[in-house]
Design a protein around this motif. Structure first.
Motif: not given
Lengths: 128, 263
Positions: B157, B140, B142
């Motif tokens: 995220r 993702t 993140a």
């Protein structure tokens, strides 16, 4: 066409049941809540942007802040009139609006919006 | 009334034109407003005193490390970042921690190791690799790498898949198996806590660098840690590295860590 009576009765019952929520609740709608400002917020008169703008767009601003701060490392927000603020929910927003229950929660509860900001970000009540 | 198809089409055509005209007029209005707005669009910038570098790095001088100094640095870090203190070893969250030489440098552990290194606590943290495997593994984004080399977590995220933990060869990442808040003794209101189900790790005090401060551990290190720009040949960190023999953890893996250890 001998069932005219039955059809009309059926239609009337259907319309009555279908519109039941509307006329049952008629006139009993609750007023939208008025968020309370802290003394500090009243004194400041203006949030990082105009009140009307903040009322409708605060979630977009916060969403932008979280990306620019964490991902782009730009931590200062310069508003439309050129004033600078630290882009921080816990430190800038909650510094003025330190009454989460009376300010944030009132509308969020009314509109049944449950943001998960508070799972991580602290609000002043927790400082105790 | 003349109900011919011809007159109907005529009427429909004129109506459509009229509607189109209206929509063109109304369509112009918001356009004009946005054009005026862009003149004073809000913008974002960083503070003027923010510390910047091409690539941040750290040198750990193991000659200066003692148990009490390490404890002090770990405490400073964990207090600044609201790192919880959990009892269960399997739930531990660590940003900065110590371990024995044989665990930190498993590939350099010799049979007859220097006496000094026996039982010496070696400070360990996220290596802020220049080629970070955790960033590649994160589905993702993140976990991402900033321009200045800092490998950061965007907790908003993180979906808690822990691919990054599997990818990190240094065990620098911890997973929040439970809500960390009750286990934080003294909460620092300036830094957010985390929630259950996200991975976290050292961020080289990115939030402090933005304010022009050195990382929390460096501030209390009494000279055992040197922090600076690895790309700047005149920086203190480069001077220290020029003058001392330093090693990095598991260098053969090609992650290119930014944390050096003077042995």
């Amino acid at each position: 066409m001998n069932d005219k009576g039955k059809i009309i009765v059926g239609l009337i019952i259907f319309v009555a049941v279908f519109t039941f929520p509307f006329w049952y609740n008629h006139g009993s709608a609750t007023q939208p809540p008025e968020p309370k400002l802290t003394d500090k917020a009243k004194k400041a008169e203006k949030c990082v942007e105009d009140t009307t703008y903040m009322r409708t767009e605060h979630m977009q601003i916060l969403d932008e802040w979280r990306d620019t701060v964490t991902r782009e490392d730009k931590r200062v927000y310069v508003n439309k009139s050129g004033k600078e603020y630290m882009a921080s929910l816990s430190n800038t927003c909650m510094d003025c609006h330190s009454n989460k229950e009376d300010f944030c929660d009132k509308c969020h509860t009314y509109t049944s919006v449950d943001p998960y900001c508070w799972d991580c970000h602290t609000y002043p009540e927790e400082k105790k | 009334m003349d109900d011919s198809r011809r007159s109907f089409l005529k009427f429909a055509g004129i109506s459509a034109l009229g509607l189109g005209g209206v929509s063109i007029l109304t369509g112009l209005k918001p356009g004009a407003v946005t054009a005026a707005d862009t003149a004073s669009e809000p913008l974002y910038k960083n503070t003027e005193k923010a510390l910047t570098a091409e690539r941040w790095g750290m040198v750990v001088d193991t000659r200066k490390l003692t148990r009490s100094l390490c404890d002090k640095m770990v405490a400073a870090c964990h207090k600044t970042h609201n790192v919880p203190d959990l009892d269960n070893d399997r739930h531990t969250i660590k940003w900065l921690w110590t371990d024995g030489f044989e665990h930190i440098f498993p590939m350099k552990h010799d049979q007859y190791l220097a006496e000094r290194l026996h039982g010496l606590p070696i400070l360990s943290l996220c290596n802020q690799c220049n080629n970070p495997p955790c960033v590649q593994a994160c589905p993702t984004q993140a976990t991402f790498q900033r321009e200045d080399g800092i490998v950061m977590m965007d907790f908003h995220r993180c979906i808690g898949c822990r691919f990054c933990m599997a990818a990190c060869p240094y065990g620098s990442r911890s997973f929040n198996f439970r809500d960390p808040r009750p286990a934080i003794k003294e909460e620092n209101p300036d830094f957010p806590t985390r929630m259950k189900g996200v991975v976290e790790k050292c961020n080289f005090c990115a939030e402090r660098l933005a304010e022009g401060k050195m990382p929390a551990c460096v501030e209390v290190s009494e000279g055992a840690l040197v922090f600076g720009d690895l790309e700047d040949p005149n920086s203190e960190i480069r001077k220290v590295l020029r003058e001392n023999y330093a090693i990095r953890r598991k260098q053969s893996l090609g992650t290119n860590p930014s944390v050096y250890y003077i042995i």
